[in-house]
Write an enzyme that holds these catalytic residues in place. Sequence first.
Site, PDB file in Angstrom:
ATOM      1  N   SER A  15       0.868  -1.177   0.000  1.00 21.63           N
ATOM      2  CA  SER A  15       0.000   0.000   0.000  1.00 21.63           C
ATOM      3  C   SER A  15       0.905   1.226   0.000  1.00 21.63           C
ATOM      4  O   SER A  15       2.082   1.131   0.365  1.00 21.63           O
ATOM      5  CB  SER A  15      -0.938   0.002   1.208  1.00 21.63           C
ATOM      6  OG  SER A  15      -0.205  -0.143   2.409  1.00 21.63           O
ATOM      7  N   GLU A  17       1.362   5.512   0.869  1.00 21.79           N
ATOM      8  CA  GLU A  17       0.857   6.690   1.595  1.00 21.79           C
ATOM      9  C   GLU A  17       1.284   7.968   0.878  1.00 21.79           C
ATOM     10  O   GLU A  17       2.444   8.109   0.470  1.00 21.79           O
ATOM     11  CB  GLU A  17       1.395   6.685   3.029  1.00 21.79           C
ATOM     12  CG  GLU A  17       0.833   7.824   3.866  1.00 21.79           C
ATOM     13  CD  GLU A  17       1.130   7.669   5.341  1.00 21.79           C
ATOM     14  OE1 GLU A  17       0.857   6.584   5.904  1.00 21.79           O
ATOM     15  OE2 GLU A  17       1.639   8.631   5.938  1.00 21.79           O
ATOM     16  N   ASP A 109      -0.888  14.545  16.705  1.00 16.68           N
ATOM     17  CA  ASP A 109       0.061  15.178  17.636  1.00 16.68           C
ATOM     18  C   ASP A 109      -0.598  16.358  18.335  1.00 16.68           C
ATOM     19  O   ASP A 109      -1.453  17.023  17.758  1.00 16.68           O
ATOM     20  CB  ASP A 109       1.291  15.676  16.867  1.00 16.68           C
ATOM     21  CG  ASP A 109       2.203  14.529  16.474  1.00 16.68           C
ATOM     22  OD1 ASP A 109       2.259  13.542  17.230  1.00 16.68           O
ATOM     23  OD2 ASP A 109       2.835  14.625  15.410  1.00 16.68           O
ATOM     24  N   HIS A 152       5.900   4.793  20.884  1.00 23.30           N
ATOM     25  CA  HIS A 152       5.503   6.178  20.621  1.00 23.30           C
ATOM     26  C   HIS A 152       6.257   7.085  21.596  1.00 23.30           C
ATOM     27  O   HIS A 152       6.409   6.748  22.766  1.00 23.30           O
ATOM     28  CB  HIS A 152       3.991   6.324  20.831  1.00 23.30           C
ATOM     29  CG  HIS A 152       3.476   7.686  20.484  1.00 23.30           C
ATOM     30  ND1 HIS A 152       3.486   8.736  21.371  1.00 23.30           N
ATOM     31  CD2 HIS A 152       2.956   8.186  19.330  1.00 23.30           C
ATOM     32  CE1 HIS A 152       2.991   9.810  20.785  1.00 23.30           C
ATOM     33  NE2 HIS A 152       2.654   9.500  19.549  1.00 23.30           N
ATOM     34  N   ASP A 161       2.008   1.132  24.981  1.00 22.45           N
ATOM     35  CA  ASP A 161       1.728   1.212  23.550  1.00 22.45           C
ATOM     36  C   ASP A 161       0.904   0.012  23.079  1.00 22.45           C
ATOM     37  O   ASP A 161      -0.039   0.161  22.300  1.00 22.45           O
ATOM     38  CB  ASP A 161       3.068   1.172  22.795  1.00 22.45           C
ATOM     39  CG  ASP A 161       3.386   2.497  22.139  1.00 22.45           C
ATOM     40  OD1 ASP A 161       2.757   3.504  22.492  1.00 22.45           O
ATOM     41  OD2 ASP A 161       4.264   2.503  21.272  1.00 22.45           O
ATOM     42  N   GLN A 215      18.058  14.851   6.156  1.00 18.25           N
ATOM     43  CA  GLN A 215      16.724  15.372   6.490  1.00 18.25           C
ATOM     44  C   GLN A 215      15.934  14.355   7.301  1.00 18.25           C
ATOM     45  O   GLN A 215      15.235  14.698   8.249  1.00 18.25           O
ATOM     46  CB  GLN A 215      15.935  15.671   5.217  1.00 18.25           C
ATOM     47  CG  GLN A 215      16.275  17.015   4.595  1.00 18.25           C
ATOM     48  CD  GLN A 215      15.599  17.191   3.238  1.00 18.25           C
ATOM     49  OE1 GLN A 215      14.693  16.450   2.873  1.00 18.25           O
ATOM     50  NE2 GLN A 215      16.077  18.164   2.486  1.00 18.25           N
ATOM     51  N   PHE A 219      13.785  14.335  11.240  1.00 12.08           N
ATOM     52  CA  PHE A 219      12.380  13.967  11.350  1.00 12.08           C
ATOM     53  C   PHE A 219      12.225  12.703  12.215  1.00 12.08           C
ATOM     54  O   PHE A 219      11.317  12.599  13.043  1.00 12.08           O
ATOM     55  CB  PHE A 219      11.901  13.746   9.910  1.00 12.08           C
ATOM     56  CG  PHE A 219      10.492  13.332   9.755  1.00 12.08           C
ATOM     57  CD1 PHE A 219       9.468  14.090  10.279  1.00 12.08           C
ATOM     58  CD2 PHE A 219      10.185  12.160   9.059  1.00 12.08           C
ATOM     59  CE1 PHE A 219       8.150  13.704  10.107  1.00 12.08           C
ATOM     60  CE2 PHE A 219       8.871  11.771   8.883  1.00 12.08           C
ATOM     61  CZ  PHE A 219       7.851  12.549   9.417  1.00 12.08           C
ATOM     62  N   HIS A 269       3.526  -1.080   3.899  1.00 12.41           N
ATOM     63  CA  HIS A 269       2.938   0.240   3.630  1.00 12.41           C
ATOM     64  C   HIS A 269       4.097   1.175   3.315  1.00 12.41           C
ATOM     65  O   HIS A 269       4.945   1.427   4.170  1.00 12.41           O
ATOM     66  CB  HIS A 269       2.186   0.702   4.885  1.00 12.41           C
ATOM     67  CG  HIS A 269       1.414   1.969   4.719  1.00 12.41           C
ATOM     68  ND1 HIS A 269       0.331   2.093   3.861  1.00 12.41           N
ATOM     69  CD2 HIS A 269       1.537   3.187   5.316  1.00 12.41           C
ATOM     70  CE1 HIS A 269      -0.162   3.316   3.944  1.00 12.41           C
ATOM     71  NE2 HIS A 269       0.555   4.006   4.822  1.00 12.41           N
TER      72      HIS A 269
HETATM   73  P1  FAD Z   1      -2.798   6.732  19.909  1.00 18.68           P
HETATM   74  O1  FAD Z   1      -2.852   5.411  19.243  1.00 18.68           O
HETATM   75  O2  FAD Z   1      -4.048   7.226  20.573  1.00 18.68           O
HETATM   76  O3  FAD Z   1      -1.635   6.746  20.961  1.00 18.68           O
HETATM   77  C1  FAD Z   1      -0.307   6.452  20.579  1.00 18.68           C
HETATM   78  C2  FAD Z   1       0.503   6.073  21.800  1.00 18.68           C
HETATM   79  O4  FAD Z   1       0.739   7.216  22.606  1.00 18.68           O
HETATM   80  C3  FAD Z   1      -0.236   5.093  22.629  1.00 18.68           C
HETATM   81  O5  FAD Z   1       0.263   3.844  22.330  1.00 18.68           O
HETATM   82  C4  FAD Z   1      -0.026   5.510  24.055  1.00 18.68           C
HETATM   83  O6  FAD Z   1       0.914   4.666  24.661  1.00 18.68           O
HETATM   84  C5  FAD Z   1       0.505   6.904  23.955  1.00 18.68           C
HETATM   85  N1  FAD Z   1      -0.448   7.876  24.448  1.00 18.68           N
HETATM   86  C6  FAD Z   1      -1.582   8.255  23.824  1.00 18.68           C
HETATM   87  N2  FAD Z   1      -2.186   9.215  24.547  1.00 18.68           N
HETATM   88  C7  FAD Z   1      -1.421   9.402  25.628  1.00 18.68           C
HETATM   89  C8  FAD Z   1      -1.526  10.245  26.750  1.00 18.68           C
HETATM   90  N3  FAD Z   1      -2.542  11.096  26.886  1.00 18.68           N
HETATM   91  N4  FAD Z   1      -0.540  10.169  27.678  1.00 18.68           N
HETATM   92  C9  FAD Z   1       0.502   9.315  27.525  1.00 18.68           C
HETATM   93  N5  FAD Z   1       0.636   8.486  26.478  1.00 18.68           N
HETATM   94  C10 FAD Z   1      -0.310   8.530  25.558  1.00 18.68           C
HETATM   95  N6  FAD Z   1      -0.456  12.349  12.284  1.00 18.68           N
HETATM   96  C11 FAD Z   1      -1.218  13.275  11.669  1.00 18.68           C
HETATM   97  O7  FAD Z   1      -1.388  14.374  12.180  1.00 18.68           O
HETATM   98  N7  FAD Z   1      -1.836  13.009  10.475  1.00 18.68           N
HETATM   99  C12 FAD Z   1      -1.713  11.817   9.855  1.00 18.68           C
HETATM  100  O8  FAD Z   1      -2.282  11.608   8.775  1.00 18.68           O
HETATM  101  C13 FAD Z   1      -0.903  10.819  10.482  1.00 18.68           C
HETATM  102  N8  FAD Z   1      -0.749   9.598   9.916  1.00 18.68           N
HETATM  103  C14 FAD Z   1      -0.029   8.633  10.581  1.00 18.68           C
HETATM  104  C15 FAD Z   1       0.048   7.352  10.005  1.00 18.68           C
HETATM  105  C16 FAD Z   1       0.766   6.355  10.641  1.00 18.68           C
HETATM  106  C17 FAD Z   1       0.828   4.975   9.993  1.00 18.68           C
HETATM  107  C18 FAD Z   1       1.443   6.627  11.880  1.00 18.68           C
HETATM  108  C19 FAD Z   1       2.236   5.560  12.552  1.00 18.68           C
HETATM  109  C20 FAD Z   1       1.342   7.887  12.450  1.00 18.68           C
HETATM  110  C21 FAD Z   1       0.611   8.903  11.822  1.00 18.68           C
HETATM  111  N9  FAD Z   1       0.475  10.171  12.371  1.00 18.68           N
HETATM  112  C22 FAD Z   1      -0.285  11.124  11.725  1.00 18.68           C
HETATM  113  C23 FAD Z   1       1.174  10.513  13.620  1.00 18.68           C
HETATM  114  C24 FAD Z   1       0.258  10.391  14.854  1.00 18.68           C
HETATM  115  O9  FAD Z   1      -0.833  11.270  14.747  1.00 18.68           O
HETATM  116  C25 FAD Z   1       1.097  10.737  16.088  1.00 18.68           C
HETATM  117  O10 FAD Z   1       2.083   9.779  16.309  1.00 18.68           O
HETATM  118  C26 FAD Z   1       0.284  10.997  17.359  1.00 18.68           C
HETATM  119  O11 FAD Z   1       1.160  11.549  18.352  1.00 18.68           O
HETATM  120  C27 FAD Z   1      -0.369   9.787  17.956  1.00 18.68           C
HETATM  121  O12 FAD Z   1      -1.483   9.414  17.260  1.00 18.68           O
HETATM  122  P2  FAD Z   1      -1.965   7.875  17.378  1.00 18.68           P
HETATM  123  O13 FAD Z   1      -3.211   7.695  16.616  1.00 18.68           O
HETATM  124  O14 FAD Z   1      -0.851   6.983  17.081  1.00 18.68           O
HETATM  125  O15 FAD Z   1      -2.323   7.861  18.937  1.00 18.68           O
END
Ligand code: FAD
Length: 300
Positions: A15, A17, A109, A152, A161, A215, A219, A269
């Site tokens: 896939s 992205e 984030d 993470h 996680d 770069q 990141f 992916h």
């Molecule tokens: P979650 O799955 O909710 O949490 C991730 C981890 O953080 C959890 O495992 C947990 O241990 C920890 N955690 C969560 N909340 C808390 C808390 N309150 N306190 C302490 N620990 C906590 N970002 C974008 O903005 N746009 C995108 O399109 C995008 N695409 C992505 C695609 C992929 C495949 C990946 C891997 C990341 C992507 N991200 C994107 C980045 C992602 O949004 C960030 O990593 C964000 O910080 C966490 O989102 P998540 O859905 O992984 O969070």
Amino acid sequence: MSSKSESSQNGIRISFEFFPPKSEEAEQQLWNTVAELSDWEPEFVSVTYGAGGSTKAPTLSAVRRMIHETPFTTATHLTCVGATREDTHRVIDEFLAAGARRFVALRGDPPGGVGSAYQPHPGGYANAAELVGALRERGDFDISVSAYPEKHPESRDTAADIDMLKRKADNGANRALTQFFFDNDAFARYHDHVRSAGIKIPVVPGIMPIQNLTQLKRFAGACGTSIPSRLDERFEGLDDHPEERAKVAADVAAEQIQDLVRRGIHEFHLYTMNRAPLVSAVLERLGLQRRIDAPAGAAA
Ligand code: FAD
């Protein structure tokens, strides 16, 4: 539209992205890339979504065009950070109206960037697991979620996680797509933990072909991805030799995938960075075939 079996080559399923373009030039580049990469018949593609809705319009527009004008099965990324539940539902409605039935459900984030304290919106979904549950209640969608083989950056430990991944799977996620990584041993350990925790969904490695190591290092730190020293060695002295650098980059990504295949992983992916040549070069090295009616020899 490709079926699963058609898009499985050498037992490998891929896939892609993309990210939404922010200028006319970037827009042209995206659609050129899409045209070239469609020859590889990916299982699906996804388009990222800026946390807090910062790219909502360009993501929506790119997703709509991919669904209606390309052969790709298309997923939209969606975040819930900084939004009320009602806001999130309105965005979901807009994507549904554009034809989306696949989502990559993410928390996003914090507005202060990686490393700043995350505060869930008081009226919103607190994390990606809650967002998955909300999507699953809305319909029979295909839902991907994130996974972090090297943890993470906000997580206290791998167990936290994996607990979050389990909540996402229990709420109805179909698969996890990982953060990009280069340490296959770390992925293998993580994968073992995931399976020991009773999580059965596929965990699909996110592969980042390295366009520019310097770069990428900047990141990667923010993403929690380690850069093994062997990569420095592979790219040493190639800063001013783009063609040689592209060959090494394609070799490195293809070798990483081949090693994962030997370890029993068959879905990947690829982070395209909206550029086709390097991705195509990686897939050629894996022995994948372009669609038969495609012109040959377009890759780097
Ligand atoms: P979650 O799955 O909710 O949490 C991730 C981890 O953080 C959890 O495992 C947990 O241990 C920890 N955690 C969560 N909340 C808390 C808390 N309150 N306190 C302490 N620990 C906590 N970002 C974008 O903005 N746009 C995108 O399109 C995008 N695409 C992505 C695609 C992929 C495949 C990946 C891997 C990341 C992507 N991200 C994107 C980045 C992602 O949004 C960030 O990593 C964000 O910080 C966490 O989102 P998540 O859905 O992984 O969070």
